[in-house]
Structures are given as structure tokens and as C-alpha cells.
Motif scaffolding. Structure first.
Motif, PDB file in Angstrom:
ATOM      1  N   ASP A   1      25.440 104.681   4.919  1.00  0.00           N
ATOM      2  CA  ASP A   1      25.995 103.334   4.754  1.00  0.00           C
ATOM      3  C   ASP A   1      27.127 103.298   3.740  1.00  0.00           C
ATOM      4  N   ASP A   2      27.031 104.084   2.664  1.00  0.00           N
ATOM      5  CA  ASP A   2      28.078 104.038   1.646  1.00  0.00           C
ATOM      6  C   ASP A   2      29.408 104.572   2.179  1.00  0.00           C
ATOM      7  N   LEU A   3      29.376 105.501   3.121  1.00  0.00           N
ATOM      8  CA  LEU A   3      30.610 105.989   3.736  1.00  0.00           C
ATOM      9  C   LEU A   3      31.234 104.903   4.604  1.00  0.00           C
ATOM     10  N   VAL A   4      30.411 104.222   5.378  1.00  0.00           N
ATOM     11  CA  VAL A   4      30.910 103.126   6.215  1.00  0.00           C
ATOM     12  C   VAL A   4      31.498 102.030   5.326  1.00  0.00           C
ATOM     13  N   LEU A   5      30.829 101.711   4.238  1.00  0.00           N
ATOM     14  CA  LEU A   5      31.325 100.696   3.301  1.00  0.00           C
ATOM     15  C   LEU A   5      32.661 101.112   2.710  1.00  0.00           C
ATOM     16  N   SER A   6      32.833 102.392   2.441  1.00  0.00           N
ATOM     17  CA  SER A   6      34.100 102.892   1.915  1.00  0.00           C
ATOM     18  C   SER A   6      35.241 102.633   2.904  1.00  0.00           C
ATOM     19  N   PHE A   7      34.992 102.895   4.192  1.00  0.00           N
ATOM     20  CA  PHE A   7      36.004 102.612   5.212  1.00  0.00           C
ATOM     21  C   PHE A   7      36.264 101.113   5.328  1.00  0.00           C
ATOM     22  N   LEU A   8      35.218 100.318   5.230  1.00  0.00           N
ATOM     23  CA  LEU A   8      35.378  98.865   5.275  1.00  0.00           C
ATOM     24  C   LEU A   8      36.276  98.399   4.139  1.00  0.00           C
ATOM     25  N   ASN A   9      36.058  98.928   2.958  1.00  0.00           N
ATOM     26  CA  ASN A   9      36.895  98.556   1.813  1.00  0.00           C
ATOM     27  C   ASN A   9      38.348  98.946   2.039  1.00  0.00           C
ATOM     28  N   ASP A  10      38.586 100.111   2.641  1.00  0.00           N
ATOM     29  CA  ASP A  10      39.953 100.533   2.945  1.00  0.00           C
ATOM     30  C   ASP A  10      40.622  99.548   3.901  1.00  0.00           C
ATOM     31  N   TYR A  11      39.911  99.141   4.931  1.00  0.00           N
ATOM     32  CA  TYR A  11      40.504  98.216   5.892  1.00  0.00           C
ATOM     33  C   TYR A  11      40.676  96.818   5.312  1.00  0.00           C
ATOM     34  N   GLU A  12      39.798  96.401   4.430  1.00  0.00           N
ATOM     35  CA  GLU A  12      39.993  95.113   3.753  1.00  0.00           C
ATOM     36  C   GLU A  12      41.248  95.147   2.885  1.00  0.00           C
ATOM     37  N   THR A  13      41.531  96.287   2.278  1.00  0.00           N
ATOM     38  CA  THR A  13      42.756  96.438   1.497  1.00  0.00           C
ATOM     39  C   THR A  13      43.984  96.335   2.387  1.00  0.00           C
ATOM     40  N   ILE A  14      43.936  96.971   3.551  1.00  0.00           N
ATOM     41  CA  ILE A  14      45.045  96.890   4.506  1.00  0.00           C
ATOM     42  C   ILE A  14      45.281  95.442   4.915  1.00  0.00           C
ATOM     43  N   ILE A  15      44.219  94.728   5.276  1.00  0.00           N
ATOM     44  CA  ILE A  15      44.359  93.339   5.711  1.00  0.00           C
ATOM     45  C   ILE A  15      44.884  92.474   4.575  1.00  0.00           C
ATOM     46  N   SER A  16      44.404  92.708   3.363  1.00  0.00           N
ATOM     47  CA  SER A  16      44.890  91.965   2.213  1.00  0.00           C
ATOM     48  C   SER A  16      46.387  92.184   2.016  1.00  0.00           C
ATOM     49  N   ASN A  17      46.827  93.436   2.108  1.00  0.00           N
ATOM     50  CA  ASN A  17      48.257  93.736   1.971  1.00  0.00           C
ATOM     51  C   ASN A  17      49.078  93.042   3.050  1.00  0.00           C
ATOM     52  N   LEU A  18      48.591  93.062   4.288  1.00  0.00           N
ATOM     53  CA  LEU A  18      49.317  92.418   5.382  1.00  0.00           C
ATOM     54  C   LEU A  18      49.335  90.903   5.218  1.00  0.00           C
ATOM     55  N   ASN A  19      48.237  90.340   4.742  1.00  0.00           N
ATOM     56  CA  ASN A  19      48.208  88.895   4.486  1.00  0.00           C
ATOM     57  C   ASN A  19      49.223  88.529   3.410  1.00  0.00           C
ATOM     58  N   GLU A  20      49.323  89.339   2.361  1.00  0.00           N
ATOM     59  CA  GLU A  20      50.326  89.077   1.324  1.00  0.00           C
ATOM     60  C   GLU A  20      51.734  89.170   1.897  1.00  0.00           C
ATOM     61  N   ALA A  21      51.947  90.116   2.804  1.00  0.00           N
ATOM     62  CA  ALA A  21      53.264  90.281   3.415  1.00  0.00           C
ATOM     63  C   ALA A  21      53.614  89.126   4.346  1.00  0.00           C
ATOM     64  N   SER A  22      52.603  88.431   4.849  1.00  0.00           N
ATOM     65  CA  SER A  22      52.856  87.336   5.792  1.00  0.00           C
ATOM     66  C   SER A  22      52.993  85.983   5.113  1.00  0.00           C
ATOM     67  N   ASN A  23      52.633  85.893   3.849  1.00  0.00           N
ATOM     68  CA  ASN A  23      52.703  84.616   3.136  1.00  0.00           C
ATOM     69  C   ASN A  23      54.072  84.430   2.518  1.00  0.00           C
ATOM     70  N   LYS A  24      54.633  83.262   2.780  1.00  0.00           N
ATOM     71  CA  LYS A  24      55.912  82.921   2.188  1.00  0.00           C
ATOM     72  C   LYS A  24      55.644  82.160   0.891  1.00  0.00           C
ATOM     73  N   THR A  25      56.263  82.604  -0.159  1.00  0.00           N
ATOM     74  CA  THR A  25      56.108  81.907  -1.437  1.00  0.00           C
ATOM     75  C   THR A  25      57.419  81.273  -1.807  1.00  0.00           C
ATOM     76  N   GLU A  26      57.314  80.160  -2.451  1.00  0.00           N
ATOM     77  CA  GLU A  26      58.522  79.463  -2.908  1.00  0.00           C
ATOM     78  C   GLU A  26      58.646  79.678  -4.398  1.00  0.00           C
ATOM     79  N   GLY A  27      59.861  79.806  -4.834  1.00  0.00           N
ATOM     80  CA  GLY A  27      60.030  79.968  -6.267  1.00  0.00           C
ATOM     81  C   GLY A  27      61.299  80.469  -6.639  1.00  0.00           C
TER      82      GLY A  27
END
Length: 71
Positions: free
Chosen positions: A45-71
Motif C-alpha cells: 500500500d505504501d508504494l501505491v500511496l507514493s504513486f498517488l502522491n506523485d500524481y496529486e503533485t502533477i495535478i496540482s501543478n497543472l491546476n496552478e498552470a490553468s489558473n489566471k491570477t490578477e495582479g
């Protein structure tokens, strides 16, 4: 891969590269699944969780790239 808006010229090669890496990851994960099922040796399970964390990081990075910020 479905693109509604065209990414910039700068983004196009890196988006294509990520897409190809994701396709490879899907194929490799299917092979890991098949091996585990064939051999009855399942991943810890800890190996699967490690991969899950990697993919959550990818999604987080892509979400940041898709958000437009004003400033």
C-alpha cells in the motif's frame, strides 16, 4: 488528448511530452497490474500511496498552470 484552446507555442512541446509520458505511465501501470494478478504478488500500500502522491503533485501543478491570477 482534447484541447479546447490552443496552448502557446512555448507550451505545445511540453504538453505533448507530458501527454506521451502519461500514456507510457498508463501502459506501465497496466503491466504492473497484470504481473501482480498473474503472480499473486500485490504491491504494498505504501508504494501505491507514493504513486498517488506523485500524481496529486502533477495535478496540482497543472491546476496552478490553468489558473489566471490578477495582479
Amino acid at each position: 488528448m482534447v484541447l479546447v484552446d490552443n496552448p502557446s507555442l512555448k507550451q505545445q512541446p511540453v504538453i505533448q511530452r507530458l501527454h506521451l509520458l502519461m500514456l507510457d505511465a498508463i501502459a506501465v501501470s497496466a503491466a504492473i497490474r497484470d504481473n501482480a494478478q498473474d503472480d499473486g504478488e500485490y504491491l504494498p500500500d505504501d508504494l501505491v500511496l507514493s504513486f498517488l502522491n506523485d500524481y496529486e503533485t502533477i495535478i496540482s501543478n497543472l491546476n496552478e498552470a490553468s489558473n489566471k491570477t490578477e495582479g
